[in-house]
Motif scaffolding. Structure first.
Motif, PDB file in Angstrom:
ATOM      1  N   TRP A 113      -6.042   0.607   1.608  1.00  0.00           N
ATOM      2  CA  TRP A 113      -5.310   0.978   2.120  1.00  0.00           C
ATOM      3  C   TRP A 113      -4.427   2.404   1.545  1.00  0.00           C
ATOM      4  O   TRP A 113      -4.041   3.240   2.196  1.00  0.00           O
ATOM      5  N   TRP A 114      -4.174   1.968   0.230  1.00  0.00           N
ATOM      6  CA  TRP A 114      -3.547   2.489  -0.992  1.00  0.00           C
ATOM      7  C   TRP A 114      -3.763   4.525  -0.476  1.00  0.00           C
ATOM      8  O   TRP A 114      -2.912   5.004  -0.395  1.00  0.00           O
ATOM      9  N   THR A 115      -5.081   4.360  -0.622  1.00  0.00           N
ATOM     10  CA  THR A 115      -5.736   5.479  -0.806  1.00  0.00           C
ATOM     11  C   THR A 115      -5.391   6.471   0.014  1.00  0.00           C
ATOM     12  O   THR A 115      -4.693   7.580  -0.036  1.00  0.00           O
TER      13      THR A 115
ATOM     14  N   HIS B 261      -2.636   6.699   1.932  1.00  0.00           N
ATOM     15  CA  HIS B 261      -1.409   7.221   1.450  1.00  0.00           C
ATOM     16  C   HIS B 261      -1.460   8.264   0.367  1.00  0.00           C
ATOM     17  O   HIS B 261      -0.503   9.405   0.324  1.00  0.00           O
TER      18      HIS B 261
ATOM     19  N   THR C  80      -5.400  -4.166   1.769  1.00  0.00           N
ATOM     20  CA  THR C  80      -4.706  -3.527   1.291  1.00  0.00           C
ATOM     21  C   THR C  80      -5.293  -2.909  -0.435  1.00  0.00           C
ATOM     22  O   THR C  80      -5.062  -2.038  -0.813  1.00  0.00           O
TER      23      THR C  80
ATOM     24  N   VAL D 168       2.806   2.435  -3.792  1.00  0.00           N
ATOM     25  CA  VAL D 168       1.916   1.811  -4.445  1.00  0.00           C
ATOM     26  C   VAL D 168       0.881   3.793  -4.146  1.00  0.00           C
ATOM     27  O   VAL D 168       0.500   4.304  -5.209  1.00  0.00           O
ATOM     28  N   GLY D 169       1.137   3.619  -2.739  1.00  0.00           N
ATOM     29  CA  GLY D 169       0.051   5.417  -2.866  1.00  0.00           C
ATOM     30  C   GLY D 169       0.908   5.986  -2.848  1.00  0.00           C
ATOM     31  O   GLY D 169       0.641   7.606  -2.977  1.00  0.00           O
TER      32      GLY D 169
ATOM     33  N   ALA E 197       1.116  -1.028   0.163  1.00  0.00           N
ATOM     34  CA  ALA E 197       0.186  -0.352   0.337  1.00  0.00           C
ATOM     35  C   ALA E 197       0.495   1.867   0.130  1.00  0.00           C
ATOM     36  O   ALA E 197       0.792   2.174  -0.570  1.00  0.00           O
ATOM     37  N   VAL E 198       2.015   1.529   0.683  1.00  0.00           N
ATOM     38  CA  VAL E 198       2.594   2.932   0.650  1.00  0.00           C
ATOM     39  C   VAL E 198       3.277   2.544  -0.494  1.00  0.00           C
ATOM     40  O   VAL E 198       3.217   4.344  -1.005  1.00  0.00           O
TER      41      VAL E 198
ATOM     42  N   THR F 274      -8.881   8.203  -7.010  1.00  0.00           N
ATOM     43  CA  THR F 274      -9.017   8.028  -5.412  1.00  0.00           C
ATOM     44  C   THR F 274      -9.973   8.323  -4.574  1.00  0.00           C
ATOM     45  O   THR F 274     -10.316   7.775  -3.342  1.00  0.00           O
TER      46      THR F 274
ATOM     47  N   THR G 292       3.016   5.211   7.997  1.00  0.00           N
ATOM     48  CA  THR G 292       3.216   4.149   8.586  1.00  0.00           C
ATOM     49  C   THR G 292       2.970   3.855   9.400  1.00  0.00           C
ATOM     50  O   THR G 292       2.746   2.361   9.629  1.00  0.00           O
TER      51      THR G 292
END
Length: 291
Positions: free
Chosen positions: A165-167, A169, A162, A108-109, A105-106, A131, A216
């Motif tokens: 969750w990337w959104t 970040h 996941t 990618v975001g 996620a981190v 997003t 994070t």
């Protein structure tokens, strides 16, 4: 004497000042020690756990539902397994979930956020619009949907968390990189002929590292809690693998008489999430950033 009197004091580096603020924060130091202890327990679980054989499907009905004592500090569960042993190994599952979710996620975001913040026009509109659409979906609802479609296990639990969750970040890094892209030194780099790749990786990314680190660390606590929630609902790691959420779900069936079945794993979830939250708050104060 004159040389000493005329000497100028050394300027303290930004890194030293940041560490000084962190080291003078008792809550941050306590959080760091708590996180380190969780990591060490997870890594050395086979050596630390008092009854390593109780990790699997071992059954000992003669020892079932034993209250906490010197032999079993957190008591035993419904089939006679040592709860403390399973809690220690449960930290492994929680940290694997954190690594798996945030490890995807981190990056990618962060990449999507930087691209949207640096480039204007269609790139920004497409990434920001997508997003925002994903942010409108409740994470727990999506995780429950994915968990019901796929077989409940650790990998699918990571996938379920996941997926959305990337959104968070992406939105955070977008806000920071958008502000950085408007700085004069970024324009100077463009005029000097620097490529987009150079500006993104050498100018914008280093200035985003602090907020990404804080976010994070704070998210690690939420991932542990979220993963425990999925396991509590029967959509996470399946027995006999020791998982903190599953242990709470099993122990609640025997409340209030066998209270230790919930107290042990429940306290472990609280301990891990509190540690990451305190550490994240300490890093936020150290870097002096808003997340």
């Amino acid at each position: 004497m004159s040389a000493v009197a005329g000497s100028e004091p050394k300027a303290l580096s930004a890194g030293y000042m940041a560490w000084y603020r962190f080291s003078r924060n008792p809550a941050a130091l306590i959080g760091a020690l708590m996180v380190i202890s969780v990591i060490l327990l997870a890594i050395f679980a086979p050596l630390i756990a008092p009854y390593p054989d109780d990790v699997g499907a071992k059954v000992d009905f003669r020892s079932r539902h034993m209250a906490p004592d010197w032999a079993h500090w957190m008591g035993t569960d419904k089939v006679g397994r040592d709860i403390l042993t399973r809690v220690i190994f449960g930290f492994r599952v929680s940290l694997l979930l954190v690594i798996g979710v945030l490890g995807v996620a981190v990056p990618v975001g962060a990449v999507l956020g930087m691209l949207a913040g640096y480039f204007s026009g269609a790139v920004e509109k497409i990434i920001s619009g997508f997003t925002n659409v994903m942010l409108a979906i409740p994470p727990l609802v999506m995780a429950l949907a994915i968990g019901n479609v796929l077989e409940p296990n650790l990998v699918n639990a990571m996938l379920a968390i996941t997926f959305l969750w990337w959104t968070w970040h992406a939105r955070l890094v977008y806000r920071v990189s958008k502000s950085i892209a408007a700085e004069d030194y970024i324009e100077a780099a463009r005029l000097a002929g620097a490529s987009h790749w150079h500006i993104l990786t050498r100018e914008i990314l280093p200035n985003c590292v602090s907020v990404i680190s804080v976010k994070t660390t704070l998210d690690a606590a939420f991932v542990i809690l979220f993963g425990a929630t999925l396991s509590f609902l029967g959509l996470g790691v399946k027995p006999p693998t020791p998982d903190l959420g599953t242990m709470v779900a099993d122990g609640r069936q025997f409340l209030p008489e066998m209270w230790w079945g919930v107290l042990g794993p429940g306290f472990a979830i609280f301990y891990a999430t509190l540690g990451f939250n305190l550490l994240g708050d300490g890093l936020r104060d150290m870097f002096d950033v808003e997340v």
